[in-house]
Scaffold this active site. Structure first.
Site, PDB file in Angstrom:
ATOM      1  N   LYS A  91      -2.011   9.417 -12.072  1.00 52.36           N
ATOM      2  CA  LYS A  91      -2.199   8.477 -10.963  1.00 52.36           C
ATOM      3  C   LYS A  91      -2.027   7.073 -11.486  1.00 52.36           C
ATOM      4  O   LYS A  91      -2.628   6.716 -12.499  1.00 52.36           O
ATOM      5  CB  LYS A  91      -3.621   8.653 -10.395  1.00 52.36           C
ATOM      6  CG  LYS A  91      -3.938   7.759  -9.226  1.00 52.36           C
ATOM      7  CD  LYS A  91      -3.598   8.413  -7.910  1.00 52.36           C
ATOM      8  CE  LYS A  91      -3.476   7.411  -6.783  1.00 52.36           C
ATOM      9  NZ  LYS A  91      -2.134   6.797  -6.645  1.00 52.36           N
ATOM     10  N   GLN A 112      -4.266   2.653 -17.672  1.00 55.61           N
ATOM     11  CA  GLN A 112      -4.614   3.354 -16.437  1.00 55.61           C
ATOM     12  C   GLN A 112      -5.462   4.590 -16.718  1.00 55.61           C
ATOM     13  O   GLN A 112      -6.360   4.940 -15.946  1.00 55.61           O
ATOM     14  CB  GLN A 112      -3.326   3.758 -15.710  1.00 55.61           C
ATOM     15  CG  GLN A 112      -3.507   4.219 -14.290  1.00 55.61           C
ATOM     16  CD  GLN A 112      -3.613   3.057 -13.310  1.00 55.61           C
ATOM     17  OE1 GLN A 112      -2.850   2.115 -13.375  1.00 55.61           O
ATOM     18  NE2 GLN A 112      -4.572   3.122 -12.414  1.00 55.61           N
ATOM     19  N   LYS A 115      -8.978   3.385 -17.186  1.00 55.22           N
ATOM     20  CA  LYS A 115      -9.445   2.808 -15.918  1.00 55.22           C
ATOM     21  C   LYS A 115      -9.823   3.923 -14.936  1.00 55.22           C
ATOM     22  O   LYS A 115     -10.888   3.904 -14.332  1.00 55.22           O
ATOM     23  CB  LYS A 115      -8.324   1.959 -15.319  1.00 55.22           C
ATOM     24  CG  LYS A 115      -8.652   1.348 -13.985  1.00 55.22           C
ATOM     25  CD  LYS A 115      -7.430   0.685 -13.357  1.00 55.22           C
ATOM     26  CE  LYS A 115      -6.733  -0.228 -14.348  1.00 55.22           C
ATOM     27  NZ  LYS A 115      -5.726  -1.096 -13.713  1.00 55.22           N
ATOM     28  N   LYS A 127       2.001   5.670 -14.900  1.00 52.16           N
ATOM     29  CA  LYS A 127       2.529   4.417 -14.362  1.00 52.16           C
ATOM     30  C   LYS A 127       4.040   4.531 -14.292  1.00 52.16           C
ATOM     31  O   LYS A 127       4.636   5.327 -15.032  1.00 52.16           O
ATOM     32  CB  LYS A 127       2.138   3.253 -15.277  1.00 52.16           C
ATOM     33  CG  LYS A 127       2.200   1.906 -14.615  1.00 52.16           C
ATOM     34  CD  LYS A 127       0.940   1.577 -13.818  1.00 52.16           C
ATOM     35  CE  LYS A 127       1.097   0.300 -13.032  1.00 52.16           C
ATOM     36  NZ  LYS A 127      -0.160  -0.128 -12.398  1.00 52.16           N
ATOM     37  N   GLY A 166       1.354   1.394  -5.390  1.00 48.70           N
ATOM     38  CA  GLY A 166       2.065   0.137  -5.592  1.00 48.70           C
ATOM     39  C   GLY A 166       1.583  -0.605  -6.828  1.00 48.70           C
ATOM     40  O   GLY A 166       0.625  -0.219  -7.481  1.00 48.70           O
ATOM     41  N   ASP A 167       2.306  -1.652  -7.168  1.00 53.80           N
ATOM     42  CA  ASP A 167       1.916  -2.600  -8.222  1.00 53.80           C
ATOM     43  C   ASP A 167       2.762  -3.850  -7.959  1.00 53.80           C
ATOM     44  O   ASP A 167       3.206  -4.049  -6.811  1.00 53.80           O
ATOM     45  CB  ASP A 167       2.183  -1.990  -9.615  1.00 53.80           C
ATOM     46  CG  ASP A 167       1.587  -2.819 -10.759  1.00 53.80           C
ATOM     47  OD1 ASP A 167       0.377  -2.736 -10.982  1.00 53.80           O
ATOM     48  OD2 ASP A 167       2.331  -3.562 -11.423  1.00 53.80           O
ATOM     49  N   THR A 211      -8.195  -3.799  -4.515  1.00 57.31           N
ATOM     50  CA  THR A 211      -8.216  -4.292  -5.904  1.00 57.31           C
ATOM     51  C   THR A 211      -8.914  -5.657  -5.952  1.00 57.31           C
ATOM     52  O   THR A 211      -9.786  -5.889  -6.800  1.00 57.31           O
ATOM     53  CB  THR A 211      -6.792  -4.375  -6.473  1.00 57.31           C
ATOM     54  OG1 THR A 211      -6.158  -3.111  -6.269  1.00 57.31           O
ATOM     55  CG2 THR A 211      -6.816  -4.680  -7.950  1.00 57.31           C
ATOM     56  N   ASN A 242      -0.794  -9.387  -3.768  1.00 58.01           N
ATOM     57  CA  ASN A 242      -1.814  -8.537  -3.147  1.00 58.01           C
ATOM     58  C   ASN A 242      -3.193  -8.736  -3.785  1.00 58.01           C
ATOM     59  O   ASN A 242      -4.187  -8.960  -3.085  1.00 58.01           O
ATOM     60  CB  ASN A 242      -1.369  -7.068  -3.265  1.00 58.01           C
ATOM     61  CG  ASN A 242      -2.457  -6.117  -2.834  1.00 58.01           C
ATOM     62  OD1 ASN A 242      -3.223  -5.636  -3.654  1.00 58.01           O
ATOM     63  ND2 ASN A 242      -2.568  -5.860  -1.541  1.00 58.01           N
ATOM     64  N   SER A 378      -7.435   4.369  -3.838  1.00 56.99           N
ATOM     65  CA  SER A 378      -6.332   5.331  -3.748  1.00 56.99           C
ATOM     66  C   SER A 378      -6.878   6.758  -3.825  1.00 56.99           C
ATOM     67  O   SER A 378      -6.412   7.653  -3.109  1.00 56.99           O
ATOM     68  CB  SER A 378      -5.340   5.117  -4.893  1.00 56.99           C
ATOM     69  OG  SER A 378      -4.425   4.098  -4.574  1.00 56.99           O
TER      70      SER A 378
HETATM   71  P1  NDP Z   1       2.245  -8.666  -6.358  1.00 59.96           P
HETATM   72  O1  NDP Z   1       3.661  -8.356  -6.597  1.00 59.96           O
HETATM   73  O2  NDP Z   1       1.691  -8.518  -4.993  1.00 59.96           O
HETATM   74  O3  NDP Z   1       1.922 -10.150  -6.840  1.00 59.96           O
HETATM   75  C1  NDP Z   1       2.148 -10.551  -8.151  1.00 59.96           C
HETATM   76  C2  NDP Z   1       1.837 -12.028  -8.282  1.00 59.96           C
HETATM   77  O4  NDP Z   1       1.900 -12.377  -9.661  1.00 59.96           O
HETATM   78  C3  NDP Z   1       2.844 -12.916  -7.566  1.00 59.96           C
HETATM   79  O5  NDP Z   1       2.213 -14.103  -7.153  1.00 59.96           O
HETATM   80  C4  NDP Z   1       3.874 -13.190  -8.678  1.00 59.96           C
HETATM   81  O6  NDP Z   1       4.593 -14.389  -8.516  1.00 59.96           O
HETATM   82  C5  NDP Z   1       2.986 -13.288  -9.902  1.00 59.96           C
HETATM   83  N1  NDP Z   1       3.743 -12.858 -11.081  1.00 59.96           N
HETATM   84  C6  NDP Z   1       4.295 -11.634 -11.313  1.00 59.96           C
HETATM   85  N2  NDP Z   1       4.933 -11.600 -12.470  1.00 59.96           N
HETATM   86  C7  NDP Z   1       4.796 -12.829 -12.996  1.00 59.96           C
HETATM   87  C8  NDP Z   1       5.239 -13.434 -14.188  1.00 59.96           C
HETATM   88  N3  NDP Z   1       5.980 -12.737 -15.088  1.00 59.96           N
HETATM   89  N4  NDP Z   1       4.878 -14.710 -14.415  1.00 59.96           N
HETATM   90  C9  NDP Z   1       4.123 -15.387 -13.517  1.00 59.96           C
HETATM   91  N5  NDP Z   1       3.686 -14.877 -12.352  1.00 59.96           N
HETATM   92  C10 NDP Z   1       4.010 -13.617 -12.105  1.00 59.96           C
HETATM   93  O7  NDP Z   1       1.425  -7.770  -7.407  1.00 59.96           O
HETATM   94  P2  NDP Z   1      -0.104  -7.351  -7.384  1.00 59.96           P
HETATM   95  O8  NDP Z   1      -0.934  -8.437  -6.796  1.00 59.96           O
HETATM   96  O9  NDP Z   1      -0.188  -5.994  -6.820  1.00 59.96           O
HETATM   97  O10 NDP Z   1      -0.412  -7.202  -8.947  1.00 59.96           O
HETATM   98  C11 NDP Z   1      -0.926  -8.290  -9.731  1.00 59.96           C
HETATM   99  C12 NDP Z   1      -1.565  -7.738 -11.010  1.00 59.96           C
HETATM  100  O11 NDP Z   1      -2.643  -6.852 -10.660  1.00 59.96           O
HETATM  101  C13 NDP Z   1      -0.640  -6.908 -11.913  1.00 59.96           C
HETATM  102  O12 NDP Z   1      -1.032  -7.099 -13.252  1.00 59.96           O
HETATM  103  C14 NDP Z   1      -0.967  -5.467 -11.494  1.00 59.96           C
HETATM  104  O13 NDP Z   1      -0.662  -4.547 -12.518  1.00 59.96           O
HETATM  105  C15 NDP Z   1      -2.453  -5.590 -11.277  1.00 59.96           C
HETATM  106  N6  NDP Z   1      -3.048  -4.547 -10.453  1.00 59.96           N
HETATM  107  C16 NDP Z   1      -2.611  -4.327  -9.174  1.00 59.96           C
HETATM  108  C17 NDP Z   1      -3.204  -3.361  -8.396  1.00 59.96           C
HETATM  109  C18 NDP Z   1      -2.865  -3.170  -6.958  1.00 59.96           C
HETATM  110  O14 NDP Z   1      -3.562  -2.391  -6.298  1.00 59.96           O
HETATM  111  N7  NDP Z   1      -1.852  -3.826  -6.421  1.00 59.96           N
HETATM  112  C19 NDP Z   1      -4.247  -2.480  -8.954  1.00 59.96           C
HETATM  113  C20 NDP Z   1      -4.693  -2.849 -10.283  1.00 59.96           C
HETATM  114  C21 NDP Z   1      -4.072  -3.822 -10.990  1.00 59.96           C
HETATM  115  P3  NDP Z   1       6.169 -14.338  -8.115  1.00 59.96           P
HETATM  116  O15 NDP Z   1       6.188 -13.947  -6.673  1.00 59.96           O
HETATM  117  O16 NDP Z   1       6.672 -15.694  -8.371  1.00 59.96           O
HETATM  118  O17 NDP Z   1       6.790 -13.296  -9.011  1.00 59.96           O
END
Ligand code: NDP
Length: 446
Positions: A91, A112, A115, A127, A166-167, A211, A242, A378
């Site tokens: 997962k 993961q 976690k 993943k 998603g991620d 999250t 997100n 999830s």
């Molecule tokens: P999103 O795609 O919704 O948002 C990602 C955000 O981070 C955007 O604002 C993006 O900006 C920024 N970002 C991504 N890559 C970079 C980079 N290389 N440098 C600077 N900014 C960056 O993703 P999520 O919110 O879902 O995920 C964010 C983090 O949380 C990740 O580490 C993910 O693994 C983790 N996570 C997510 C979960 C979930 O349920 N969604 C669960 C647990 C962990 P831009 O649009 O400019 O790229």
């Protein structure tokens, strides 16, 4: 220095996985925490158990061909790393970002595993993703990419085998396209094969928010151990995706003021407090940038060349991506008297930054504990799918809050037991490891 039993294991990980820096970093952090465990319980180092935990059960790499709006054929590389299924089906989410390579997916799959163990739920760790850049792509292009990606991935999935979510770059729209393609190929409405689905087609209440909300529940409980709470606190939340958006929403509900957020082009500061309705409108509806927020809101300004961590605040929640907060940033935050840091993203703080926080006595919640609310919800989605039921928002959020408080308390208890009170990094690694290790011992050499 690592424990003498663990150093050769780490050397082997470096040798067998060359050039995968984030994976090395994630393994090193867990092994750093296990010295005390192996000293107290040597059986955990028997039967190459730790070596097996560091080796994914299966790694799948595949071609993803698709046709863009100009009729050109594009090729991307898809990945799914099925890391550990001792506790349940693999997962973990799917990430679409141009920087994705095998090392990214392995680090995320490794994290993961622990976690998911921390949640106490029956889910293993995995993943996946692709080096596909969704930015600037039309809806049609996104759909064709998702369909091609799923055409290969589907043969490796199943509600009892592997259940992605998603991620970064993969939200409900992408999950929808992939679920549609899976359903078409499998000829089965197998809701439990993907999570993060829309409410009308098998999704769970609170999954979108989980999250971010969960991270805030964790940090709030951590703050309470030192008689603090979010009320009146100034908070920096990096990212604007997100996790960041729903982290902000819950902080505001609890009386905190979010004064800065970001994307990969820069950050916005709004000392009067981020207007979340405006930010959601820009990010979720128009798929815009935080610079658009600054244009629309007079109390704010946009900084394109700088560090969001320079903004003085009481709490920081890095919620964008790995290694976005380095040692220098940590020193700045400590100088500005930061009280707590909670990782919403996976591994956003470098090892040097984490050490600076711990040495300075800053409360620090590591991602594998703090952001576990997404995967926990999830797992709640899978429960609802299995029983063909759907729960109310209130009931689901109450479950999430209980799970996050449980994770916090388990980490705190393990940190105490292993001689580092208040060290949630050690607590999370040890608690997660012991649950996975116990299951692996019971299942034999597999
Ligand atoms: P999103 O795609 O919704 O948002 C990602 C955000 O981070 C955007 O604002 C993006 O900006 C920024 N970002 C991504 N890559 C970079 C980079 N290389 N440098 C600077 N900014 C960056 O993703 P999520 O919110 O879902 O995920 C964010 C983090 O949380 C990740 O580490 C993910 O693994 C983790 N996570 C997510 C979960 C979930 O349920 N969604 C669960 C647990 C962990 P831009 O649009 O400019 O790229």
């Amino acid at each position: 220095m690592l424990d003498e039993k663990l150093q050769p294991i780490f050397d082997d990980v470096l040798r067998r996985n060359p050039g995968e820096d984030e994976f090395h970093q994630a393994v090193r952090e867990v092994l750093d925490s296990l010295g005390a465990v192996v000293a107290k319980h040597p059986h955990y180092a028997e039967d190459a158990l730790i070596e097996r935990i560091c080796e994914p059960e299966r790694q799948i790499i595949f071609r993803v061909p698709w046709v863009d709006d100009k009729g050109q054929v594009q090729i991307n590389r898809g990945f799914r790393v099925q890391f550990n299924s001792a506790l349940g089906p693999f997962k973990g989410g799917l990430r679409f970002h141009p920087t994705v390579y095998l090392g990214t997916i392995k680090f995320l799959g490794f994290e993961q595993t622990f976690k998911n163990a921390l949640t106490g739920m029956p889910i293993g760790g995995g993943k996946g993703g692709a080096d596909f850049d969704p930015k600037g792509r039309s809806s049609g292009e996104i759909m064709r990419f998702c369909q091609s990606f799923m055409t290969e991935l589907c043969r490796h999935l199943g509600e009892y085998t592997d259940v992605p979510a998603g991620d970064i770059g993969v939200g409900q729209r992408e999950i929808g396209y992939m679920f549609g393609q899976y359903k078409r190929i499998a000829n089965r409405y197998e809701s439990g094969v993907l999570t993060g689905k829309g409410l009308a087609w098998g999704g769970s209440q609170v999954r979108t928010e989980a999250t971010g909300y969960g991270a805030v529940y964790f940090v709030e409980r951590m703050l309470r151990t030192r008689n603090h709470n979010f009320d009146g606190k100034k908070v920096i939340v990096s990212g604007s995706g997100n996790v960041a958006i729903y982290t902000m929403e819950k902080i505001m509900e609890l009386g905190g003021k979010v004064i800065a957020c970001s994307d990969s082009n820069g950050y916005v500061v709004d000392e009067s407090g981020i207007d979340l309705a405006l930010l959601k409108e820009i990010k979720e509806k128009k798929r815009g940038r935080v610079s658009d927020y600054a244009k629309a809101r007079r109390s704010s300004h946009f900084v394109s060349n700088g560090r969001i961590w320079d903004v003085p605040a009481d709490v920081a929640m890095p919620s964008a991506t790995q290694n976005e907060l380095n040692g220098q940033d940590a020193r700045t935050l400590v100088k500005n008297r930061i009280v707590a840091v909670g990782e919403g993203a996976n591994m956003p703080c470098t090892p040097e930054a984490v050490k600076i926080f711990l040495d300075a006595g800053v409360m620090f919640g590591p991602g594998k504990a703090t952001n576990a609310g997404g995967v926990a919800t999830s797992a709640l989605e899978m429960q609802q799918n299995a029983s063909r039921d759907s729960w109310t928002f209130e009931a689901t959020e109450a479950r999430l809050a209980t799970i996050m408080h449980g994770i916090h308390d388990r980490c705190a208890e393990m940190a105490d037991t292993y001689g580092s009170p208040g060290n949630y990094v050690l607590g999370a690694n040890v608690a997660g490891f012991i649950r996975v290790a116990e299951a692996m011992r019971a299942l034999g050499i597999v």
